[in-house]
Design an enzyme around this catalytic site. Structure first.
Site, PDB file in Angstrom:
ATOM      1  N   ASP A  11       0.877  -1.174   0.000  1.00 33.17           N
ATOM      2  CA  ASP A  11       0.000   0.000   0.000  1.00 33.17           C
ATOM      3  C   ASP A  11       0.912   1.221   0.000  1.00 33.17           C
ATOM      4  OD1 ASP A  11      -2.377  -1.457   0.108  1.00 33.17           O
ATOM      5  OD2 ASP A  11      -2.333  -1.562   2.288  1.00 33.17           O
ATOM      6  N   ASP A 130     -13.746  -4.343  -1.650  1.00 35.23           N
ATOM      7  CA  ASP A 130     -13.522  -4.089  -0.226  1.00 35.23           C
ATOM      8  C   ASP A 130     -14.872  -4.241   0.458  1.00 35.23           C
ATOM      9  OD1 ASP A 130     -10.936  -3.506  -0.932  1.00 35.23           O
ATOM     10  OD2 ASP A 130     -11.170  -1.328  -0.785  1.00 35.23           O
TER      11      ASP A 130
END
Length: 253
Positions: A11, A130
């Protein structure tokens, strides 16, 4: 039979690898270029790079970072962050990505999945889902967008099924509730998505042990994604593969 894949995740925020809990309280974890080379040397099967601030800042993932990461890799590279059009996806592929992951833009404009699959092929088109458990409904996980800051009126499992119908080649399934908690993958979420689509599913969110990964594979995952256990040097990719093989999971050596 396809062997199970181990995929470290980077990330990236402002050019640095970060890690948080439930997408918040990000802490620095190092250089994406150095970590990419490090994980390939350990035996990673693929690498995922997600620019976690790109969508909120209304920009595309940093192409320079992707180009530098690509120079370090011979393994497949999936990139996501701020993709809003087929042209954006093409820029990431041009910078060195093998696959492009889309989330928020796909929810806003589901036709983008079709367009990417038509232009670049299903193998390049990854839909990131998600998902946050909705405790007011049984077996319902709400789709989250904009790096987990916005809930959508979509059921994660049904959305994965629609993504398949539209031409996606893979689902990157992240449990918002488990992200960074190291409490194990959400296996009920995995069951629901695997039942709704037949695409390869990458399990993400919550890995803390090889046992957690075994459980994900047993519940239908084709690959497991992990960050904290690798960034914090609790285990190497080689350690994970060795232990998975001992537990009967077919992995690439």
């Amino acid at each position: 039979m396809l062997k199970s894949r181990i995929i470290p995740c980077l990330d990236v925020n402002d050019g640095r690898v970060v890690k948080g809990v439930k997408f918040q309280n990000l802490r620095d974890a190092g250089s994406p270029v150095e970590l990419a080379a490090h994980y390939e040397a350990q035996g990673a099967d693929e690498l995922v790079v997600l620019d976690v601030s790109a969508t909120r800042q209304a920009r595309l993932a940093m192409l320079e970072t992707i180009e530098e990461v690509r120079k370090q890799l011979s393994i497949p590279l999936t990139v996501g962050g701020g993709v809003g059009s087929v042209e954006d996806a093409g820029r990431l592929l041009g910078a060195g990505a093998d696959k492009v992951s889309i989330n928020s833009a796909a929810v806003r404009n589901p036709d983008l999945i079709n367009e990417m699959a038509d232009r670049f092929g299903a193998q390049c088109t990854v839909v990131a889902v998600d998902a946050k458990r909705d405790t007011s409904q049984e077996n319902f996980w709400q789709v989250m967008t904009r790096s987990g800051t916005q809930g959508e009126p979509l059921d994660a499992a049904k959305w994965a099924g629609e993504a398949q119908q539209r031409g996606a080649g893979e689902i990157l399934l992240t449990s918002f509730d488990r992200d960074g908690t190291r409490s194990g993958y959400d296996l009920e979420l995995m069951d629901a998505v695997v039942a709704a689509c037949s695409l390869p599913v990458i399990a993400s969110g919550g890995a803390d042990s090889v046992q957690h990964m075994v459980e994900a594979f047993e519940h239908g995952a084709h690959a497991v994604l992990a960050a904290s256990i690798f960034h914090d040097k609790n285990m190497t990719v080689a350690d994970v593969k060795r232990d998975l093989a001992k537990m009967g999971i077919e992995v690439r050596q």
